[in-house]
Design an enzyme around this catalytic site. Structure first.
Site, PDB file in Angstrom:
ATOM      1  N   TYR A 188       1.007  -1.620  -0.014  1.00 40.21           N
ATOM      2  CA  TYR A 188       0.137   0.391  -0.024  1.00 40.21           C
ATOM      3  C   TYR A 188       0.796   1.559   0.014  1.00 40.21           C
ATOM      4  CZ  TYR A 188      -3.206   3.473   1.882  1.00 40.21           C
ATOM      5  OH  TYR A 188      -4.249   4.583   2.455  1.00 40.21           O
ATOM      6  N   LYS A 192       1.091   4.879  -2.391  1.00 41.60           N
ATOM      7  CA  LYS A 192       0.500   6.475  -1.884  1.00 41.60           C
ATOM      8  C   LYS A 192       1.988   7.567  -1.911  1.00 41.60           C
ATOM      9  CE  LYS A 192      -3.434   4.939  -0.263  1.00 41.60           C
ATOM     10  NZ  LYS A 192      -4.605   6.065  -1.530  1.00 41.60           N
TER      11      LYS A 192
HETATM   12  N1  LIG Z   1      -9.227   4.296   6.102  1.00 43.04           N
HETATM   13  C1  LIG Z   1      -7.449   5.350   6.988  1.00 43.04           C
HETATM   14  O1  LIG Z   1      -7.433   4.998   7.890  1.00 43.04           O
HETATM   15  C2  LIG Z   1      -7.054   6.052   5.106  1.00 43.04           C
HETATM   16  C3  LIG Z   1      -7.226   5.870   4.393  1.00 43.04           C
HETATM   17  N2  LIG Z   1      -6.814   6.608   3.070  1.00 43.04           N
HETATM   18  C4  LIG Z   1      -6.980   6.925   2.021  1.00 43.04           C
HETATM   19  O2  LIG Z   1      -8.426   7.350   2.161  1.00 43.04           O
HETATM   20  C5  LIG Z   1      -9.286   7.079   0.609  1.00 43.04           C
HETATM   21  C6  LIG Z   1     -10.715   6.817   1.233  1.00 43.04           C
HETATM   22  O3  LIG Z   1     -10.414   5.340   2.197  1.00 43.04           O
HETATM   23  P1  LIG Z   1     -11.913   5.241   3.008  1.00 43.04           P
HETATM   24  O4  LIG Z   1     -12.330   5.491   3.875  1.00 43.04           O
HETATM   25  O5  LIG Z   1     -11.301   4.235   3.861  1.00 43.04           O
HETATM   26  O6  LIG Z   1     -12.320   4.105   1.895  1.00 43.04           O
HETATM   27  P2  LIG Z   1     -13.433   3.256   1.555  1.00 43.04           P
HETATM   28  O7  LIG Z   1     -13.293   1.746   1.870  1.00 43.04           O
HETATM   29  O8  LIG Z   1     -14.261   2.988   2.944  1.00 43.04           O
HETATM   30  O9  LIG Z   1     -13.614   3.392   0.528  1.00 43.04           O
HETATM   31  C7  LIG Z   1     -13.211   3.589  -0.905  1.00 43.04           C
HETATM   32  C8  LIG Z   1     -14.331   4.191  -2.081  1.00 43.04           C
HETATM   33  O10 LIG Z   1     -13.329   3.557  -3.195  1.00 43.04           O
HETATM   34  C9  LIG Z   1     -14.191   2.764  -3.791  1.00 43.04           C
HETATM   35  N3  LIG Z   1     -13.280   1.822  -4.699  1.00 43.04           N
HETATM   36  C10 LIG Z   1     -11.919   1.135  -4.438  1.00 43.04           C
HETATM   37  N4  LIG Z   1     -11.736   0.949  -5.706  1.00 43.04           N
HETATM   38  C11 LIG Z   1     -12.295   0.569  -6.201  1.00 43.04           C
HETATM   39  C12 LIG Z   1     -12.254   1.060  -8.143  1.00 43.04           C
HETATM   40  N5  LIG Z   1     -11.501   0.007  -8.715  1.00 43.04           N
HETATM   41  N6  LIG Z   1     -12.874   1.990  -9.237  1.00 43.04           N
HETATM   42  C13 LIG Z   1     -14.253   2.544  -8.566  1.00 43.04           C
HETATM   43  N7  LIG Z   1     -13.966   2.591  -7.161  1.00 43.04           N
HETATM   44  C14 LIG Z   1     -13.724   2.575  -6.069  1.00 43.04           C
HETATM   45  C15 LIG Z   1     -15.103   1.723  -2.954  1.00 43.04           C
HETATM   46  O11 LIG Z   1     -16.666   1.892  -3.647  1.00 43.04           O
HETATM   47  P3  LIG Z   1     -15.915  -0.029  -4.417  1.00 43.04           P
HETATM   48  O12 LIG Z   1     -15.788  -1.010  -3.340  1.00 43.04           O
HETATM   49  O13 LIG Z   1     -17.835  -0.170  -4.090  1.00 43.04           O
HETATM   50  O14 LIG Z   1     -15.856   0.331  -5.299  1.00 43.04           O
HETATM   51  C16 LIG Z   1     -15.288   3.187  -2.101  1.00 43.04           C
HETATM   52  O15 LIG Z   1     -16.554   4.246  -2.454  1.00 43.04           O
HETATM   53  C17 LIG Z   1      -7.887   6.127   0.284  1.00 43.04           C
HETATM   54  O16 LIG Z   1      -7.656   6.511  -0.984  1.00 43.04           O
HETATM   55  C18 LIG Z   1      -7.847   5.568   1.624  1.00 43.04           C
HETATM   56  O17 LIG Z   1      -6.651   4.654   1.296  1.00 43.04           O
HETATM   57  C19 LIG Z   1      -5.358   7.113   3.564  1.00 43.04           C
HETATM   58  C20 LIG Z   1      -5.879   7.265   4.847  1.00 43.04           C
HETATM   59  C21 LIG Z   1      -5.941   6.610   6.448  1.00 43.04           C
HETATM   60  C1  LIG Z   2       5.750  13.245  17.840  1.00 42.74           C
HETATM   61  C2  LIG Z   2       5.522  12.097  16.525  1.00 42.74           C
HETATM   62  C3  LIG Z   2       4.386  11.262  17.011  1.00 42.74           C
HETATM   63  C4  LIG Z   2       4.741  10.270  15.254  1.00 42.74           C
HETATM   64  C5  LIG Z   2       3.405   9.168  16.104  1.00 42.74           C
HETATM   65  C6  LIG Z   2       3.116   8.793  14.905  1.00 42.74           C
HETATM   66  C7  LIG Z   2       2.159   7.980  14.790  1.00 42.74           C
HETATM   67  C8  LIG Z   2       1.863   7.134  13.840  1.00 42.74           C
HETATM   68  C9  LIG Z   2       1.293   5.921  13.528  1.00 42.74           C
HETATM   69  C10 LIG Z   2       1.036   5.455  12.146  1.00 42.74           C
HETATM   70  C11 LIG Z   2      -0.280   5.711  11.316  1.00 42.74           C
HETATM   71  C12 LIG Z   2      -0.654   4.989  10.303  1.00 42.74           C
HETATM   72  C13 LIG Z   2      -1.572   5.483  10.199  1.00 42.74           C
HETATM   73  C14 LIG Z   2      -2.378   4.717   8.234  1.00 42.74           C
HETATM   74  C15 LIG Z   2      -3.871   5.590   7.410  1.00 42.74           C
HETATM   75  C16 LIG Z   2      -3.714   4.518   5.938  1.00 42.74           C
HETATM   76  O1  LIG Z   2      -3.439   4.992   4.999  1.00 42.74           O
HETATM   77  C17 LIG Z   2      -3.988   2.445   7.014  1.00 42.74           C
HETATM   78  N1  LIG Z   2      -5.202   3.368   8.011  1.00 42.74           N
HETATM   79  C18 LIG Z   2      -4.492   2.758   5.346  1.00 42.74           C
HETATM   80  O2  LIG Z   2      -5.268   2.340   4.907  1.00 42.74           O
END
Ligand SMILES: NC(=O)C1=CN([C@@H]2O[C@H](COP(=O)(O)OP(=O)(O)OC[C@H]3O[C@@H](n4cnc5c(N)ncnc54)[C@H](OP(=O)(O)O)[C@@H]3O)[C@@H](O)[C@H]2O)C=CC1
Ligand SMILES: CCCCCCCCCCCCCCCC(=O)[C@@H](N)CO
Length: 475
Positions: A188, A192
């Site tokens: 992943y 990113k």
């Molecule tokens: N959740 C987290 O902790 C974090 C998430 N992110 C990023 O933020 C974004 C949103 O995450 P999050 O809200 O958790 O996501 P969700 O898994 O809740 O939602 C993902 C969305 O993307 C759609 N999707 C996935 N694959 C495809 C595809 N191939 N084509 C079209 N649509 C697609 C899904 O719908 P469907 O499956 O129906 O296609 C859904 O609507 C992502 O890019 C994720 O990597 C970043 C940091 C932290």
């Molecule tokens: C002073 C400094 C303190 C630092 C603390 C750092 C803590 C970081 C923890 C890691 C967080 C990972 C988030 C992942 C989000 C994501 O993308 C996944 N959920 C995949 O979807």
């Protein structure tokens, strides 16, 4: 003196910040704009779609699952601001350029062929796991679901905007894992990071067409996707993530919109994001030169400490059997699942010797104590002297010492014989630490600590080894 200096520094920083914020105006208001959100049926994408609808934008969302899209559209309808507001959903799998371009065409077609004003690339999924358990296919899939799922729409959008001389916005969603990474994110985090590379290129290149580029780096979002990824997430990864408080999708969406409105190129959702952003800035523009300096100061010390803590907990999570087998392989075939009989008897023997030493100690000390306590009071003459000497001799007699020596030896030998005779039926002693591997999700899936090549068919468990002679056992 130092305190005063810091206070003056902070006060002037805050003052300048205030001054700066007076000049920076919100140049981008969603009202009346057409926003295209990929991944708009769930999590961050859905929260953003709701927020933008609330702000009076026309919203188009795309995702694969039609059922989820329908439900999401219902949510959007609930917060519609005016009857004229266009709210649409489209089902496409956009991790390839073809369908991504088709989806964009369909979205434009509903708006008289006009490009969306802003494209929010929120689609993406993560499937954490250990690198040694990944395959080429799963790594490519990870790249597709982190990088291509956004890059393909960016490609179609940039081509179209450039062609139409349309000054729109393209907003990527990376993650703090696009700044750094930890155990478990091999499929992943590279995608990113790649998004950052693409966004940095496009920020520069798309200046040619006046297309705005932004990239968002949120930490943990409590979304359906988060629940899903936790199903395969190694425990150690989850444990490290505990230091990230996490945010609800609606707050994350607000942070994203705010960042776009402020014109930030790299957008962070919280303090953690700001620290990572500022600490890995490179040639990326500052968001706020003062605050970013303070964040990097935090990072300068804080991140090093944090990383040391993380490394320590990873080392603490090592697999003891795996490490042992790697560093000191068993010479004759598989490592035993339980201690061999000889080892168990040796342990008993050691215990027996320890007990013996302990008893000897007790006897020596007590005789010495008795001796010392009697000596000064010992009468020089008379029958009492004789009686006392007899008692002393009795207490310190060699018979006692011999008894003390022999009793535990005797017990030990009986135990030896017992285990020698019935040892193969005795309870297995687990190697210490091994039981912790049974279900700690060290290695999920096909690669297990007790992989098949460790146990050849027909191997006898070691507790059923041919019986050893007493001499062998003792050695
Ligand atoms: N959740 C987290 O902790 C974090 C998430 N992110 C990023 O933020 C974004 C949103 O995450 P999050 O809200 O958790 O996501 P969700 O898994 O809740 O939602 C993902 C969305 O993307 C759609 N999707 C996935 N694959 C495809 C595809 N191939 N084509 C079209 N649509 C697609 C899904 O719908 P469907 O499956 O129906 O296609 C859904 O609507 C992502 O890019 C994720 O990597 C970043 C940091 C932290
Ligand atoms: C002073 C400094 C303190 C630092 C603390 C750092 C803590 C970081 C923890 C890691 C967080 C990972 C988030 C992942 C989000 C994501 O993308 C996944 N959920 C995949 O979807």
């Amino acid at each position: 003196m130092l305190v005063a200096f810091v206070l003056i520094f902070l006060a002037s920083a805050v003052f300048l910040l205030g001054l700066l914020s007076m000049f920076s105006s919100n140049t981008w208001a969603p009202k009346g704009k057409h926003c295209y959100i990929t991944g708009g049926s769930s999590g961050l994408g859905l929260a953003l779609a709701i927020l933008l609808t609330r702000n009076g934008a026309d919203v188009s969302i795309v995702a694969r699952d039609e059922e989820k899209l329908r439900k999401a559209l219902d949510e959007l309808e609930k917060v519609r601001q005016s009857p004229g507001q266009k709210l649409n959903s489209y089902s496409y799998s956009i991790n390839e350029a073809g369908p991504a371009a088709e989806a964009l065409e369909a979205v434009c077609a509903a708006h008289d062929g006009r490009c969306p004003d802003a494209i929010f690339l929120c689609a993406g999924t993560s499937t954490p796991g250990f690198f040694v358990e990944e395959s080429e296919a799963s790594l490519r899939k990870g790249m597709e679901m982190a990088y291509w799922v956004q890059a393909s729409t960016a490609l179609a959008a940039a081509k179209r905007m450039a062609r139409d001389r349309f000054a729109g916005k393209i907003v990527f969603t990376s993650s703090v894992l696009g700044y750094m990474s930890i155990v478990g994110y091999a499929s992943y985090s590279p995608g990113k990071h790649a998004l950052r590379g693409l966004a940095e290129t496009l920020r520069s290149e798309l200046l040619l067409y006046n297309i705005g580029v932004h990239i968002f780096f949120p930490g943990t979002i409590y979304s359906p996707g988060y629940v899903e990824e936790n199903k395969t997430k190694p425990k150690i990864t989850l444990k490290i993530e505990e230091s990230d408080e996490g945010m609800q999708p609606d707050l994350v969406a607000e942070a994203l919109l705010r960042g776009v409105q402020k014109g930030n190129f790299h957008i962070s959702a919280d303090l953690l994001g700001n620290i990572f952003r500022s600490s890995t800035r490179g040639a990326t523009p500052h968001n706020n030169v003062f605050m970013d300096g303070i964040y990097s100061l935090f990072g300068w010390i804080g991140l090093a400490l944090w990383r040391r803590g993380v490394d320590t907990s990873i080392v603490g999570h090592r697999d003891p059997q795996g490490t042992h087998n790697y560093q000191a392989p068993w010479p004759n075939g598989p490592p035993p699942d339980e201690l061999p009989l000889a080892t168990r008897l040796t342990i008993i023997q050691l215990g027996h010797v320890c007990a013996l030493l302990g008893l000897l100690n007790v006897w020596l000390l007590s005789t010495a104590r008795v001796h010392l306590s009697f000596q000064p009071a010992l009468p020089r003459k008379g029958p009492l002297r004789l009686v006392l000497i007899l008692i002393l001799v009795k207490l310190t007699s060699s018979a006692k010492i011999v008894g003390a020596l022999l009793t535990p030896l005797l017990i030990g030998d009986v135990a030896h014989l017992y285990f020698y005779v019935v040892g193969s039926r005795g309870p297995a002693l687990e190697l210490s630490g091994l039981e912790s591997n049974a279900n700690n999700n060290h290695f999920s899936g096909s690669y297990t600590t007790r992989s098949p090549h460790h146990v050849a068919p027909g191997d006898r468990p070691l507790c059923r080894q041919p019986r050893q002679s007493v001499a062998q056992v003792i050695i």
